[in-house]
Scaffold this motif. Structure first.
Motif, PDB file in Angstrom:
ATOM      1  N   THR A 144       5.604  44.816  87.244  1.00 50.72           N
ATOM      2  CA  THR A 144       5.240  45.386  85.947  1.00 50.72           C
ATOM      3  C   THR A 144       5.248  44.307  84.861  1.00 50.72           C
ATOM      4  O   THR A 144       4.842  44.554  83.734  1.00 50.72           O
ATOM      5  N   ALA A 145       5.711  43.101  85.210  1.00 54.67           N
ATOM      6  CA  ALA A 145       5.669  41.926  84.325  1.00 54.67           C
ATOM      7  C   ALA A 145       5.121  40.763  85.140  1.00 54.67           C
ATOM      8  O   ALA A 145       5.216  40.769  86.374  1.00 54.67           O
ATOM      9  N   ASP A 202       0.306  49.211  80.847  1.00 55.76           N
ATOM     10  CA  ASP A 202       1.477  48.451  80.392  1.00 55.76           C
ATOM     11  C   ASP A 202       2.090  47.606  81.513  1.00 55.76           C
ATOM     12  O   ASP A 202       3.190  47.084  81.367  1.00 55.76           O
ATOM     13  N   TRP A 203       1.391  47.471  82.636  1.00 57.04           N
ATOM     14  CA  TRP A 203       1.889  46.649  83.752  1.00 57.04           C
ATOM     15  C   TRP A 203       1.103  45.346  83.837  1.00 57.04           C
ATOM     16  O   TRP A 203      -0.097  45.307  83.543  1.00 57.04           O
ATOM     17  N   ARG A 204       1.777  44.290  84.304  1.00 58.53           N
ATOM     18  CA  ARG A 204       1.144  42.964  84.424  1.00 58.53           C
ATOM     19  C   ARG A 204       1.474  42.334  85.781  1.00 58.53           C
ATOM     20  O   ARG A 204       2.549  42.541  86.319  1.00 58.53           O
ATOM     21  N   ASP A 240      -0.120  36.111  83.858  1.00 54.73           N
ATOM     22  CA  ASP A 240       0.280  35.808  82.474  1.00 54.73           C
ATOM     23  C   ASP A 240      -0.948  35.558  81.590  1.00 54.73           C
ATOM     24  O   ASP A 240      -2.090  35.445  82.071  1.00 54.73           O
TER      25      ASP A 240
END
Length: 298
Positions: free
Chosen positions: A192-193, A216-218, A221
């Motif tokens: 999620t990051a 909202d999840w990654r 970068d």
């Protein structure tokens, strides 16, 4: 009927091109509806589509529950309903989990065929779940890599993966170790990051970003998102659903279907990202393929 996902490639390429052609392409598909299940931290997605070229009408129902305590239950479970488009009759109920895994990997393979560097020798997979296996299978069938590397947050799953696939795989102790020098990178994680950073990535590499399917999840970068040429399956979906796209503010260069149609160029000499969210029409094409193969066998 789907043990070789590469058989899906021509139909999926046509569907992607038809989707990007707009109304003329005959694909009717809204952005998926996602219903949260707050009490349990899960989601139910509803994904209908009609393809005129395939004369196929389906809807997929998919649940996704991240970070379950009981890891014997898959994070994603899916069912596909196939209808007769001429009268609305339900023709088949199909297990959507295998279809989702295979069609997603096949679309990543299409992107990779178009966008990977000319002399790609190292494949890196971040994540060791269902999608890691389906991507490994089709990528090693279609492409020749000298080395395949895997990293997973829990190393035991990566070791299990390396022991259960057909060819040699190097288990890496960090994502950075796995990614450094890789020509093709596949991210299929529950992150999620961000877990993949631009300063690790070899210039000219191609990345298939498959996880992080919520706004909202990654997985990637900002540096990687902004310094790569960004391709997506659907602009509308990416701008609604992809945290990697929305939160980085990265500019979308093209849909994959536009490249397949020849209206936008593939740029394999550049660092490229294909952000895959998965589209309902991909399920439609795959479900029709499976149903037709089953019907022919009966």
């Amino acid at each position: 009927h789907l043990h070789r996902a590469s058989l899906l490639l021509p139909a999926l390429e046509a569907a992607l091109a038809n989707f990007s052609a707009g109304a003329a392409g005959g694909v009717v598909q809204p952005v998926r509806t996602v219903l949260p299940v707050p009490r349990y931290g899960g989601y139910l997605g509803v994904m209908p589509a009609y393809s005129a070229a395939d004369d196929a009408l389906t809807t997929k129902l998919v649940t996704f529950y991240e970070h379950l305590k009981d890891s014997s239950v898959p994070s994603h479970q899916a069912t596909i309903l196939l209808f007769d488009p001429s009268n609305g009759t339900l023709k088949a109920v199909l297990d959507g989990s295998v279809i989702t895994a295979k069609r997603t990997a096949a679309v990543s393979a299409i992107a990779t065929k178009l966008l990977m560097p000319a002399f790609a020798e190292v494949l890196c997979i971040l994540g060791a779940g269902v999608q890691a296996y389906s991507h490994y299978d089709i990528f090693t069938e279609l492409f020749t890599f000298k080395e395949v590397r895997i990293w997973n947050r829990t190393k035991e799953k990566a070791v299990k993966f390396a022991g259960s696939v057909s060819g040699p795989v190097r288990v890496c102790s960090s994502a950075q170790e796995a990614v450094t020098g890789a020509d093709v990178i596949v991210t299929v994680t529950m992150a999620t990051a961000p877990i993949l950073f631009g300063d690790w990535v070899k210039p000219g590499a191609h990345i298939n970003a498959v996880g992080a399917s919520r706004p909202d999840w990654r997985e990637l970068d900002d540096e990687l998102m902004k310094n790569s040429v960004l391709y997506v399956d659907s602009r509308d979906a990416a701008l609604t659903e992809s945290g990697d796209v929305i939160l980085s503010g990265a500019e979308i260069f093209a849909e994959l279907g536009e490249v397949l149609k020849g209206t936008k160029p593939a740029l394999p000499e550049k660092t490229t990202v294909f952000k895959s969210l998965g589209m309902a029409v991909e399920d439609t094409v795959a479900a029709k393929f499976v149903y037709d193969a089953w019907s022919a066998g009966n």
